[in-house]
Write an enzyme that holds these catalytic residues in place. Structure first.
Site, PDB file in Angstrom:
ATOM      1  N   LYS A  55       0.803  -1.218   0.000  1.00 45.07           N
ATOM      2  CA  LYS A  55       0.000   0.000   0.000  1.00 45.07           C
ATOM      3  C   LYS A  55       0.839   1.272   0.000  1.00 45.07           C
ATOM      4  O   LYS A  55       0.310   2.348  -0.255  1.00 45.07           O
ATOM      5  CB  LYS A  55      -0.975   0.012   1.180  1.00 45.07           C
ATOM      6  CG  LYS A  55      -1.941  -1.130   1.229  1.00 45.07           C
ATOM      7  CD  LYS A  55      -2.747  -1.386  -0.033  1.00 45.07           C
ATOM      8  CE  LYS A  55      -3.588  -0.248  -0.494  1.00 45.07           C
ATOM      9  NZ  LYS A  55      -4.689  -0.721  -1.383  1.00 45.07           N
ATOM     10  N   SER A 272      -2.734 -12.659   3.688  1.00 45.67           N
ATOM     11  CA  SER A 272      -3.159 -12.490   2.293  1.00 45.67           C
ATOM     12  C   SER A 272      -2.111 -13.075   1.337  1.00 45.67           C
ATOM     13  O   SER A 272      -2.435 -13.439   0.204  1.00 45.67           O
ATOM     14  CB  SER A 272      -3.448 -11.019   1.964  1.00 45.67           C
ATOM     15  OG  SER A 272      -2.275 -10.265   1.873  1.00 45.67           O
TER      16      SER A 272
HETATM   17  C1  LIG Z   1      -2.469  -7.336   3.599  1.00 48.51           C
HETATM   18  C2  LIG Z   1      -3.092  -6.897   2.325  1.00 48.51           C
HETATM   19  N1  LIG Z   1      -3.171  -7.742   1.328  1.00 48.51           N
HETATM   20  C3  LIG Z   1      -3.746  -7.404   0.156  1.00 48.51           C
HETATM   21  C4  LIG Z   1      -4.278  -6.165  -0.050  1.00 48.51           C
HETATM   22  C5  LIG Z   1      -4.932  -5.871  -1.367  1.00 48.51           C
HETATM   23  O1  LIG Z   1      -4.428  -4.789  -2.056  1.00 48.51           O
HETATM   24  P1  LIG Z   1      -5.343  -3.902  -2.984  1.00 48.51           P
HETATM   25  O2  LIG Z   1      -6.059  -2.918  -2.106  1.00 48.51           O
HETATM   26  O3  LIG Z   1      -4.407  -3.228  -3.912  1.00 48.51           O
HETATM   27  O4  LIG Z   1      -6.330  -4.781  -3.676  1.00 48.51           O
HETATM   28  C6  LIG Z   1      -4.227  -5.264   0.977  1.00 48.51           C
HETATM   29  C7  LIG Z   1      -4.824  -3.947   0.826  1.00 48.51           C
HETATM   30  O5  LIG Z   1      -5.079  -3.225   1.750  1.00 48.51           O
HETATM   31  C8  LIG Z   1      -3.623  -5.619   2.199  1.00 48.51           C
HETATM   32  O6  LIG Z   1      -3.562  -4.771   3.240  1.00 48.51           O
END
Ligand SMILES: Cc1ncc(COP(=O)(O)O)c(C=O)c1O
Length: 323
Positions: A55, A272
């Site tokens: 981010k 994630s």
């Molecule tokens: C830990 C984590 N994984 C994945 C994402 C996904 O990213 P995006 O917002 O670009 O889809 C985020 C977004 O906040 C995140 O904090």
């Protein structure tokens, strides 16, 4: 595929913000059961950004764009609703550029996140833990409605500069670092900024690149940072029709991947990342040949006190016994 050295991060910079981006790809070498020898998976380690996550890119781009457009001016406060990593990234940008930051986030985000936001000098405003990221979005809207002149809201869910950051940085880095050999991009969906922007860039280079999004398999998931679209407010920047495929991953399977990544690959990452690797492996098993790049949004130190690790190998019980 022979690869040249991947990482050309600068060794001396004027500002910590100059360190955003240019994250390395690292090959997943051991978690490969069932994969053919000509299928390779590379994880892009976004935890190496200075704010600790993917981010940093979107936050920096949105703040710079706000300054350029005259929407962020002296005396204004940056505000946004965020489940964590965007808040940390905005807090970092605000600290460096000299703007106060207020962040609306669900009260149950991890203690590590709350503390790092405070350490950057930002103010946290908590929304109901029962309403998840949508509750934070609603509370942020209410605060803005009361005093809109005071604030600059980057609005990561509907700001096209969020995917643009990935179109201009993440995508080109992957193309450069795989020397154009990438065949698949796999990324989780939070706002959708990463998968949309990176996917768009890669498809412009080679329309055959497959763009695969990963999402939790149900509304009550434990995958911080990711959104289950069917039960959420769908972000305006998210255009599902641009994806080639969407894969649903169960929380338990993603956690299992995280544990394996730590002990087998030396990568202690966030949940994630586990979900994204689960999706990447599903794609990889169907291929005879391919170069899959999977986005790992952050490292795992932010989650050591969360349900990801509490209970793992009886840790919680051991900790309690010690008190
Ligand atoms: C830990 C984590 N994984 C994945 C994402 C996904 O990213 P995006 O917002 O670009 O889809 C985020 C977004 O906040 C995140 O904090």
């Amino acid at each position: 595929m022979a690869l040249a050295p991947l990482c050309d991060r600068p060794h001396r910079v004027e500002s910590v913000l100059d360190l955003v981006g240019n994250t390395p790809l690292v090959e997943i070498r051991r978690i490969r059961a069932g994969l053919g020898p000509r299928v390779r998976i590379f994880a892009k380690l976004e935890g190496l950004n200075p704010g600790g996550s993917v981010k940093d890119r979107a936050a920096l781009w949105m703040v710079r764009h706000g300054l350029k457009e005259g929407k962020l001016t002296a005396g204004k406060t940056i505000i946004d609703s965020t489940s964590g990593n965007t808040g940390i990234a905005l807090a970092l940008a605000g600290a460096v550029l000299g703007y106060p930051v207020e962040l609306v986030m669900p009260e149950n985000v991890s203690i590590e996140r709350k503390r790092v936001v405070a350490a950057y000098g930002a103010k946290a405003i908590y929304s109901s833990p029962l309403e998840g990221s949508d509750g934070a979005i609603r509370l942020c809207r209410q605060i803005l409605a009361q005093d809109s002149e005071r604030y600059f809201k980057p609005d990561q869910y509907s700001n096209p500069v969020n995917p643009q950051a990935h179109m201009e940085s993440t995508g080109p880095e992957i193309w450069r670092d795989t020397q154009g050999a990438v065949t698949h991009l796999v990324a989780g969906i939070g706002t959708g900024g990463t998968v949309m922007g990176t996917g768009r860039f890669l498809k412009l280079q080679d329309p055959k690149v497959q763009v695969v999004a990963v999402e939790p398999d149900d509304a009550w998931h434990g995958l911080e940072g990711l959104k289950h679209m069917g039960s959420s407010i769908v972000p305006a920047i998210y255009h599902e029709e641009e994806l080639d495929r969407k894969i649903n991953v169960a929380t338990d399977d993603a956690y299992e991947m995280v544990y394996r990544l730590g002990s087998e690959e030396g990568l202690v990452v966030g949940q994630s990342c586990g979900a994204a690797l689960g999706g990447a492996l599903q794609v990889a098993r169907e291929l005879d040949e391919g170069v899959i790049v999977v986005i790992f949004p952050d490292f795992g130190d932010r989650y050591l006190s969360t349900s990801l690790w509490v209970g793992w190998r009886g840790w919680y019980e051991q900790d309690r016994a010690r008190v």
